[in-house]
Design a protein around this motif. Structure first.
Motif, PDB file in Angstrom:
ATOM      1  N   TYR A  13       0.652  -1.268   0.142  1.00  0.00           N
ATOM      2  CA  TYR A  13      -0.025   0.076  -0.153  1.00  0.00           C
ATOM      3  C   TYR A  13       0.778   1.250  -0.034  1.00  0.00           C
ATOM      4  O   TYR A  13       1.907   1.505   0.824  1.00  0.00           O
ATOM      5  CB  TYR A  13      -0.890  -0.127   1.182  1.00  0.00           C
ATOM      6  N   ALA A  15       0.302   5.493  -0.403  1.00  0.00           N
ATOM      7  CA  ALA A  15      -0.261   6.771  -0.528  1.00  0.00           C
ATOM      8  C   ALA A  15       0.360   7.928   0.016  1.00  0.00           C
ATOM      9  O   ALA A  15       1.143   7.982   0.737  1.00  0.00           O
ATOM     10  CB  ALA A  15      -1.624   6.521   0.069  1.00  0.00           C
ATOM     11  N   GLU A  16      -0.384   9.011  -0.680  1.00  0.00           N
ATOM     12  CA  GLU A  16      -0.056  10.551  -0.040  1.00  0.00           C
ATOM     13  C   GLU A  16      -1.197  10.742   0.806  1.00  0.00           C
ATOM     14  O   GLU A  16      -2.316  10.750   0.373  1.00  0.00           O
ATOM     15  CB  GLU A  16       0.380  11.489  -1.027  1.00  0.00           C
ATOM     16  N   ARG A  17      -1.149  11.038   2.190  1.00  0.00           N
ATOM     17  CA  ARG A  17      -2.415  11.395   2.763  1.00  0.00           C
ATOM     18  C   ARG A  17      -2.044  12.678   3.635  1.00  0.00           C
ATOM     19  O   ARG A  17      -0.971  13.209   3.790  1.00  0.00           O
ATOM     20  CB  ARG A  17      -2.532  10.143   3.752  1.00  0.00           C
ATOM     21  N   THR A  18      -3.412  13.258   4.098  1.00  0.00           N
ATOM     22  CA  THR A  18      -3.160  14.532   4.681  1.00  0.00           C
ATOM     23  C   THR A  18      -3.744  14.304   6.088  1.00  0.00           C
ATOM     24  O   THR A  18      -4.904  13.661   6.082  1.00  0.00           O
ATOM     25  CB  THR A  18      -3.872  15.702   4.064  1.00  0.00           C
ATOM     26  N   VAL A  19      -3.386  14.951   7.220  1.00  0.00           N
ATOM     27  CA  VAL A  19      -3.880  14.851   8.619  1.00  0.00           C
ATOM     28  C   VAL A  19      -3.904  16.169   8.944  1.00  0.00           C
ATOM     29  O   VAL A  19      -2.865  16.904   9.044  1.00  0.00           O
ATOM     30  CB  VAL A  19      -2.921  13.875   9.565  1.00  0.00           C
ATOM     31  N   ASP A  25      -4.715  10.249  12.087  1.00  0.00           N
ATOM     32  CA  ASP A  25      -5.014   9.551  10.760  1.00  0.00           C
ATOM     33  C   ASP A  25      -4.948   8.136  11.090  1.00  0.00           C
ATOM     34  O   ASP A  25      -3.915   7.672  11.237  1.00  0.00           O
ATOM     35  CB  ASP A  25      -4.127  10.083   9.621  1.00  0.00           C
ATOM     36  N   ILE A  27      -5.236   4.428  10.001  1.00  0.00           N
ATOM     37  CA  ILE A  27      -5.178   3.539   8.656  1.00  0.00           C
ATOM     38  C   ILE A  27      -5.538   2.198   9.046  1.00  0.00           C
ATOM     39  O   ILE A  27      -4.797   1.647   9.801  1.00  0.00           O
ATOM     40  CB  ILE A  27      -3.935   3.882   8.172  1.00  0.00           C
ATOM     41  N   LEU A  33      -8.153  -0.528   2.568  1.00  0.00           N
ATOM     42  CA  LEU A  33      -7.088   0.122   1.534  1.00  0.00           C
ATOM     43  C   LEU A  33      -7.241  -0.360   0.308  1.00  0.00           C
ATOM     44  O   LEU A  33      -7.686  -1.681   0.070  1.00  0.00           O
ATOM     45  CB  LEU A  33      -5.787   0.322   2.156  1.00  0.00           C
ATOM     46  N   THR A 122       0.816  16.965   5.091  1.00  0.00           N
ATOM     47  CA  THR A 122       0.481  15.876   4.011  1.00  0.00           C
ATOM     48  C   THR A 122       1.901  14.941   4.107  1.00  0.00           C
ATOM     49  O   THR A 122       3.150  15.586   4.055  1.00  0.00           O
ATOM     50  CB  THR A 122       0.576  16.555   2.518  1.00  0.00           C
ATOM     51  N   GLN A 124       3.717  10.859   3.192  1.00  0.00           N
ATOM     52  CA  GLN A 124       3.513   9.655   2.245  1.00  0.00           C
ATOM     53  C   GLN A 124       3.832   8.476   3.157  1.00  0.00           C
ATOM     54  O   GLN A 124       4.690   8.416   4.202  1.00  0.00           O
ATOM     55  CB  GLN A 124       4.878   9.627   1.422  1.00  0.00           C
TER      56      GLN A 124
END
Length: 132
Positions: A13, A15-19, A25, A27, A33, A122, A124
């Protein structure tokens, strides 16, 4: 390698995610996912986790991230404590037969990324896991 035995993994997995500022966050590694190839990530065991406290664009984050401490966590991340400064990263791998730990749907399947207060961040993430 590709497989479910020691020194292998068969799920990825990325991803680039923003908290948000002063937020978590969580997961879920048990069937929520989607892999880069569009497959559902239903991990049974986690063998590696990489978190980079920076977006792909290269823009700078201004807050620290902390790994761990979720409700119903993957055992290796039960306690919060791995702090990642802006621009830094954390990489943990345990490719042996037990990996970093089992993923148990509903009771041990969360990896938490907590952002300190001040600004959203943000980041990764990549997880390497096995289906058996």
């Amino acid at each position: 390698g590709n497989g479910v035995t020691a020194n292998n993994y068969d799920l990825l997995y990325m991803a680039e995610r923003t908290v948000a500022s002063a937020s978590n966050d969580d997961i879920d590694l048990a069937g929520v996912l989607t892999s880069p190839l569009g497959e559902t990530v239903a991990a049974v065991e986690v063998v590696g986790v990489i978190v980079i406290n920076a977006p792909k664009s290269g823009a700078a984050n201004t807050t620290n991230l902390t790994l761990g401490g979720a409700t119903n966590p993957v055992a290796a991340y039960a306690a919060a404590g791995r702090s990642i400064s802006p621009g830094g990263f954390s990489a943990e791998f345990s490719p042996g037969a037990s990996g970093l730990g089992a993923v148990v749907a509903g009771t041990g399947d969360k990896l938490r990324v907590t952002n300190s207060s001040g600004a959203s961040a943000t980041y990764q993430i990549a997880t390497f896991a096995r289906t058996a």
